[in-house]
Design a protein around this motif. Structure first.
Motif, PDB file in Angstrom:
ATOM      1  N   PRO A 153     -10.525  27.155   6.912  1.00  9.94           N
ATOM      2  CA  PRO A 153      -8.989  27.690   6.061  1.00  9.94           C
ATOM      3  C   PRO A 153      -9.079  26.280   4.409  1.00  9.94           C
ATOM      4  CG  PRO A 153      -8.520  27.638   8.238  1.00  9.94           C
ATOM      5  CD  PRO A 153      -9.597  27.167   8.309  1.00  9.94           C
ATOM      6  N   PHE A 154      -8.362  26.631   3.387  1.00  6.19           N
ATOM      7  CA  PHE A 154      -8.435  25.912   2.396  1.00  6.19           C
ATOM      8  C   PHE A 154      -7.597  24.597   3.249  1.00  6.19           C
ATOM      9  CE2 PHE A 154      -5.796  22.768  -0.518  1.00  6.19           C
ATOM     10  CZ  PHE A 154      -6.159  23.233  -1.448  1.00  6.19           C
ATOM     11  N   HIS A 155      -8.955  23.113   2.363  1.00  8.61           N
ATOM     12  CA  HIS A 155      -7.541  21.936   3.274  1.00  8.61           C
ATOM     13  C   HIS A 155      -7.885  20.868   2.400  1.00  8.61           C
ATOM     14  CE1 HIS A 155     -12.205  22.268   3.453  1.00  8.61           C
ATOM     15  NE2 HIS A 155     -12.264  21.024   4.112  1.00  8.61           N
ATOM     16  N   PHE A 156      -6.854  20.306   3.278  1.00  7.73           N
ATOM     17  CA  PHE A 156      -6.777  18.560   2.328  1.00  7.73           C
ATOM     18  C   PHE A 156      -6.105  17.856   3.932  1.00  7.73           C
ATOM     19  CE2 PHE A 156      -1.957  18.650   2.503  1.00  7.73           C
ATOM     20  CZ  PHE A 156      -1.789  19.790   3.094  1.00  7.73           C
ATOM     21  N   SER A 157      -6.871  16.644   2.849  1.00  6.82           N
ATOM     22  CA  SER A 157      -6.453  14.779   4.270  1.00  6.82           C
ATOM     23  C   SER A 157      -5.173  15.246   2.868  1.00  6.82           C
ATOM     24  CB  SER A 157      -7.903  14.199   4.116  1.00  6.82           C
ATOM     25  OG  SER A 157      -7.516  12.761   4.189  1.00  6.82           O
ATOM     26  N   HIS A 158      -3.428  14.759   4.727  1.00 12.22           N
ATOM     27  CA  HIS A 158      -3.052  13.653   3.462  1.00 12.22           C
ATOM     28  C   HIS A 158      -2.641  12.094   4.304  1.00 12.22           C
ATOM     29  CE1 HIS A 158      -0.236  14.987   7.231  1.00 12.22           C
ATOM     30  NE2 HIS A 158      -0.503  15.824   7.189  1.00 12.22           N
ATOM     31  N   GLU A 159      -1.977  11.561   3.624  1.00 13.28           N
ATOM     32  CA  GLU A 159      -1.657  10.535   3.937  1.00 13.28           C
ATOM     33  C   GLU A 159      -0.689  10.637   4.304  1.00 13.28           C
ATOM     34  OE1 GLU A 159      -1.938   7.488   3.944  1.00 13.28           O
ATOM     35  OE2 GLU A 159      -3.628   7.000   2.781  1.00 13.28           O
ATOM     36  N   PHE A 160      -0.378   9.295   5.393  1.00 17.82           N
ATOM     37  CA  PHE A 160       0.590   9.510   6.267  1.00 17.82           C
ATOM     38  C   PHE A 160       1.872   8.731   6.111  1.00 17.82           C
ATOM     39  CE2 PHE A 160      -2.803   7.692   9.472  1.00 17.82           C
ATOM     40  CZ  PHE A 160      -3.521   9.031   9.701  1.00 17.82           C
ATOM     41  N   LEU A 161       3.302   8.226   6.613  1.00 24.51           N
ATOM     42  CA  LEU A 161       4.144   8.019   6.454  1.00 24.51           C
ATOM     43  C   LEU A 161       4.775   7.376   7.144  1.00 24.51           C
ATOM     44  CD1 LEU A 161       7.625   7.867   5.700  1.00 24.51           C
ATOM     45  CD2 LEU A 161       8.269   9.938   6.707  1.00 24.51           C
TER      46      LEU A 161
ATOM     47  N   PRO B 270       6.115  11.188  -3.621  1.00 28.76           N
ATOM     48  CA  PRO B 270       3.958  10.708  -3.831  1.00 28.76           C
ATOM     49  C   PRO B 270       3.454  11.579  -4.144  1.00 28.76           C
ATOM     50  CG  PRO B 270       5.139   9.977  -1.845  1.00 28.76           C
ATOM     51  CD  PRO B 270       6.060  11.230  -2.592  1.00 28.76           C
ATOM     52  N   ARG B 271       2.149  11.892  -3.764  1.00 25.96           N
ATOM     53  CA  ARG B 271       0.438  12.720  -4.281  1.00 25.96           C
ATOM     54  C   ARG B 271       0.399  12.831  -2.796  1.00 25.96           C
ATOM     55  NH1 ARG B 271      -2.144  15.122  -7.952  1.00 25.96           N
ATOM     56  NH2 ARG B 271      -4.306  14.683  -6.493  1.00 25.96           N
ATOM     57  N   TYR B 272       0.155  13.754  -1.921  1.00 27.71           N
ATOM     58  CA  TYR B 272      -0.085  14.146  -0.466  1.00 27.71           C
ATOM     59  C   TYR B 272      -1.556  13.196  -0.008  1.00 27.71           C
ATOM     60  CZ  TYR B 272      -4.116  15.621  -2.408  1.00 27.71           C
ATOM     61  OH  TYR B 272      -5.768  15.923  -2.501  1.00 27.71           O
ATOM     62  N   ASN B 273      -1.961  12.573  -0.960  1.00 30.79           N
ATOM     63  CA  ASN B 273      -3.332  11.643  -0.723  1.00 30.79           C
ATOM     64  C   ASN B 273      -2.649   9.821  -0.977  1.00 30.79           C
ATOM     65  OD1 ASN B 273      -2.988  11.786  -3.205  1.00 30.79           O
ATOM     66  ND2 ASN B 273      -5.404  12.149  -3.428  1.00 30.79           N
ATOM     67  N   ARG B 274      -0.688   9.755  -1.238  1.00 34.20           N
ATOM     68  CA  ARG B 274      -0.285   7.577  -1.611  1.00 34.20           C
ATOM     69  C   ARG B 274       0.181   8.155   0.310  1.00 34.20           C
ATOM     70  NH1 ARG B 274       0.004   6.515  -6.885  1.00 34.20           N
ATOM     71  NH2 ARG B 274      -2.360   6.929  -7.605  1.00 34.20           N
ATOM     72  N   ALA B 275       0.094   7.224   0.697  1.00 39.83           N
ATOM     73  CA  ALA B 275       0.535   6.691   1.943  1.00 39.83           C
ATOM     74  C   ALA B 275       2.043   6.045   1.464  1.00 39.83           C
ATOM     75  CB  ALA B 275       0.197   5.124   2.369  1.00 39.83           C
ATOM     76  N   ILE B 276       3.481   6.861   2.106  1.00 37.00           N
ATOM     77  CA  ILE B 276       4.706   6.080   1.622  1.00 37.00           C
ATOM     78  C   ILE B 276       4.895   5.418   2.869  1.00 37.00           C
ATOM     79  CG2 ILE B 276       6.660   7.226   2.431  1.00 37.00           C
ATOM     80  CD1 ILE B 276       5.701  10.225   1.776  1.00 37.00           C
ATOM     81  N   ASP B 277       5.482   4.141   2.438  1.00 40.00           N
ATOM     82  CA  ASP B 277       6.023   3.126   3.056  1.00 40.00           C
ATOM     83  C   ASP B 277       7.254   3.447   3.573  1.00 40.00           C
ATOM     84  OD1 ASP B 277       5.630   1.211   5.643  1.00 40.00           O
ATOM     85  OD2 ASP B 277       4.379  -0.017   4.632  1.00 40.00           O
ATOM     86  N   PHE B 278       7.835   3.425   4.392  1.00 35.76           N
ATOM     87  CA  PHE B 278       9.212   3.222   4.394  1.00 35.76           C
ATOM     88  C   PHE B 278       9.647   2.205   4.743  1.00 35.76           C
ATOM     89  CE2 PHE B 278      13.622   4.786   5.237  1.00 35.76           C
ATOM     90  CZ  PHE B 278      14.212   4.967   4.146  1.00 35.76           C
ATOM     91  N   ASP B 279      10.496   1.134   4.415  1.00 35.98           N
ATOM     92  CA  ASP B 279      11.461   0.564   5.126  1.00 35.98           C
ATOM     93  C   ASP B 279      13.152  -0.084   4.564  1.00 35.98           C
ATOM     94  OD1 ASP B 279      12.397  -2.042   5.881  1.00 35.98           O
ATOM     95  OD2 ASP B 279      10.756  -3.300   5.738  1.00 35.98           O
ATOM     96  N   PRO B 280      13.798   0.953   5.492  1.00 34.75           N
ATOM     97  CA  PRO B 280      15.311   1.635   5.255  1.00 34.75           C
ATOM     98  C   PRO B 280      15.556  -0.134   4.912  1.00 34.75           C
ATOM     99  CG  PRO B 280      14.288   1.566   7.562  1.00 34.75           C
ATOM    100  CD  PRO B 280      13.643   1.521   7.102  1.00 34.75           C
ATOM    101  N   GLY B 281      15.489  -1.597   5.401  1.00 27.10           N
ATOM    102  CA  GLY B 281      16.688  -2.426   4.949  1.00 27.10           C
ATOM    103  C   GLY B 281      15.847  -2.731   2.888  1.00 27.10           C
ATOM    104  N   SER B 282      16.645  -3.754   2.286  1.00 29.30           N
ATOM    105  CA  SER B 282      16.983  -4.111   1.093  1.00 29.30           C
ATOM    106  C   SER B 282      17.430  -3.246   0.712  1.00 29.30           C
ATOM    107  CB  SER B 282      15.277  -4.612   0.771  1.00 29.30           C
ATOM    108  OG  SER B 282      15.853  -5.003  -0.641  1.00 29.30           O
ATOM    109  N   TYR B 283      16.541  -3.101  -0.565  1.00 28.61           N
ATOM    110  CA  TYR B 283      17.641  -2.039  -1.324  1.00 28.61           C
ATOM    111  C   TYR B 283      16.285  -0.814  -1.605  1.00 28.61           C
ATOM    112  CZ  TYR B 283      20.733  -5.635  -2.923  1.00 28.61           C
ATOM    113  OH  TYR B 283      21.577  -6.306  -2.585  1.00 28.61           O
TER     114      TYR B 283
END
Ligand SMILES: [Zn+2]
Length: 558
Positions: free
Chosen positions: A268-276, A312-325
């Motif tokens: 299949p068509f494939h891609f490698s996605h980053e994590f959240l 974010p692009r699929y290959n950019r990591a998302i780092d979510f920290d619910p604190g602060s703003y």
């Protein structure tokens, strides 16, 4: 061009990968981690991009309920669940009544969230794929090619499989475990197997051995090979995965080799996605506490949570920290993308991101979005009518859609204030005066006295009172910021706060006047001069005015 649209174009232009069928898979081994949303939403985006490109497409999600339980989540009763280690997840009882199985319970919980985020994949259960016979052809192919597959493993991942290794595990007919069995032979119809006490550390087999058909749900293929077999059984033509599966020599390389060299199915068509990640951590869904998709879903409205994944692009990591703003900033960025969308539509990448973040369709043109952090501020002033406040800001009455958005933001602002907002955002009028009062200079004290006098008047419109507060600082030649700081210090014990007029009007008026005067009182105040001015003013208005009584009133007031 937005990445998913770009992928859709690539898929269409290639002429391969038809019919368009995008898929993602997940093992429901416990509460599903929020990170798993990244996979399914990424596939949903490609699916929607294909639809928007005028193509017909399918999106599916395979729930791998035939996988064995190989770890115990810490939130489960160990005594109750230890005995099921090694059994397929579909055969283990649900922690809560009303669900068919353990797998069903955790899968349902996750699917509910996936659906709430606007992704409606066709749900396929791994067990059904096996039981329906759809995997039989593939199972036969890989068992026949066992020796070739052993070589492939060696070549691709460097892992040496013993000569009696077969790509299958069966469910032990005696103890019901699948994680403990080893297939030792294949005669074209049945496999020979043993249920071994010490095959794995996490479960103990019963020692039973025998022969059994590998088909129709009696066994399962190891994950990397199974991946390819499921592509074939379902007809999947588009499937990427997290980058952990896409490394060189990893799961995807093995699955692709099985496609090309064993089952003859197009990769299949494939891609490698980053994590959240949550606060920098990638958490295990089966063992980790916290950060389940459900917890995240409780923290953000669906469109905002979806936006977090879409932006974010699929290959950019998302780092979510619910604190602060983080959360108010996320809302602000969303609102900014809304403006882009209503201005430029899909032509703008940000507009397209906004469009793809919607659970349904984008709200009507020029929808007014009450700013999240403002909602959080005014929410803390019970006397402020939020609808009226934002209607004034908008300059028109709020539409039904806008009222719904406001109500939604109130709900999530309450959660943010309670659990994640920085301390300085949580305003409560202090019962006692803060130490910081001692830092106020004379001009600020003069200003506070003016504020007390202004507050004694009737203000039907807080905006006018706010303006009067500004004018008062100007008349004293005190910078507005210093003036307002004085108010916040007296009321909140902090150097900043929500708009002062609303804050002041929201309090018990008399008590506030007293408090302001008390702080301002540290200065020499020329009572007589004030009184004379007042008497003069009153006498001018009313020649019969009793000046002595007025003097007494003024003294009392001061
Ligand atoms: Zn057994």
């Amino acid at each position: 061009m937005y990445w998913a649209d770009d992928f859709a174009q690539q898929i269409i232009k290639s002429g391969k990968h038809q019919p368009y069928w995008a898929d993602d898979m997940k093992t429901p081994s416990g509460r599903i981690h929020v990170g798993s949303l990244r996979g399914i939403i990424s596939h949903d985006l490609i699916y929607k991009a294909l639809l928007d490109a005028g193509k017909s497409a399918t999106l599916s999600y395979v729930i791998e309920n035939q996988d064995p339980m190989d770890g115990l989540p810490i939130y489960l009763d160990k005594k109750k669940y230890q005995q099921y280690m090694g059994q397929p997840l579909w055969s283990i009882p649900s922690p809560k009544s009303g669900y068919k199985s353990y797998a069903d319970y955790f899968a349902q919980d996750f699917i509910e969230i996936v659906n709430a985020l606007g992704a409606k994949p066709k749900i396929i259960y791994g067990l059904d794929l096996y039981r329906s016979g759809k995997m039989n052809q593939g199972i036969k192919q890989v068992l026949d090619a066992a020796s070739k597959i052993r070589q492939l493993y060696k070549k691709i991942s460097g892992s040496a499989k013993p000569a009696d290794w077969y790509p299958l595990q069966v469910i032990c007919p005696k103890c019901g475990k699948i994680g403990t069995t080893k297939v030792t032979g294949w005669d074209g119809e049945k496999v020979s197997f043993k249920c071994l006490p010490a095959l794995v550390k996490w479960a103990q087999g019963c020692g039973h051995e025998g022969k059994i058909s590998p088909f129709n749900g009696n066994g399962k293929v190891p994950w990397k090979i199974e991946w390819a077999l499921k592509w074939q059984a379902v007809g999947i033509t588009i499937e990427g995965a997290g980058k952990d599966h896409m490394t060189e020599g990893g799961s995807h390389d093995i699955a692709s080799a099985i496609c090309r060299q064993v089952i003859n199915y197009p990769v299949p068509f494939h891609f490698s996605h980053e994590f959240l990640l949550i606060g920098g951590r990638k958490m295990s869904s089966s063992r980790g506490l916290g950060s389940s998709a459900r917890e995240m879903y409780n923290l953000l409205p669906p469109a905002i949570l979806r936006f977090l994944l879409v932006r974010p692009r699929y290959n950019r990591a998302i780092d979510f920290d619910p604190g602060s703003y983080t959360i108010p900033d996320l809302f602000d960025t969303y609102d900014h993308c809304a403006v882009e969308f209503y201005r430029y539509g899909r032509k703008s990448d940000l507009g397209r991101i906004f469009e793809l973040s919607q659970v349904k369709k984008p709200p009507p043109k020029k929808t007014f979005y009450p700013r999240f952090r403002e909602v959080a501020q005014y929410l803390q002033m019970p006397k402020v009518n939020l609808t009226q406040h934002f209607e004034t800001e908008k300059g028109k009455s709020l539409t039904i859609t806008e009222k719904k958005i406001l109500a939604e933001r109130v709900h999530y602002a309450e959660i943010w204030l309670r659990d994640h907002a920085p301390k300085e955002e949580v305003f409560s009028v202090s019962q006692t005066l803060s130490q910081a009062v001692a830092e106020l200079n004379q001009k600020q004290k003069d200003y506070l006295l003016k504020v007390a006098q202004l507050l004694a008047k009737d203000w039907s419109k807080p905006e006018e009172f706010q303006q009067a507060l500004y004018d008062a600082s100007k008349s004293l030649d005190l910078p507005a910021q210093k003036a307002f700081t004085a108010i916040y210090i007296v009321l909140l014990g902090k150097t900043h706060g929500p708009k002062a007029a609303w804050l002041l009007l929201d309090q018990d008026r008399k008590a506030m006047i007293q408090r302001l005067k008390k702080v301002a009182g540290g200065k020499k105040f020329d009572v007589l001069a004030e009184t004379r001015a007042l008497r003069k003013e009153l006498s001018r208005l009313n020649p019969n005015f009793d000046s002595v009584k007025a003097l007494r009133e003024v003294r009392k007031e001061i």
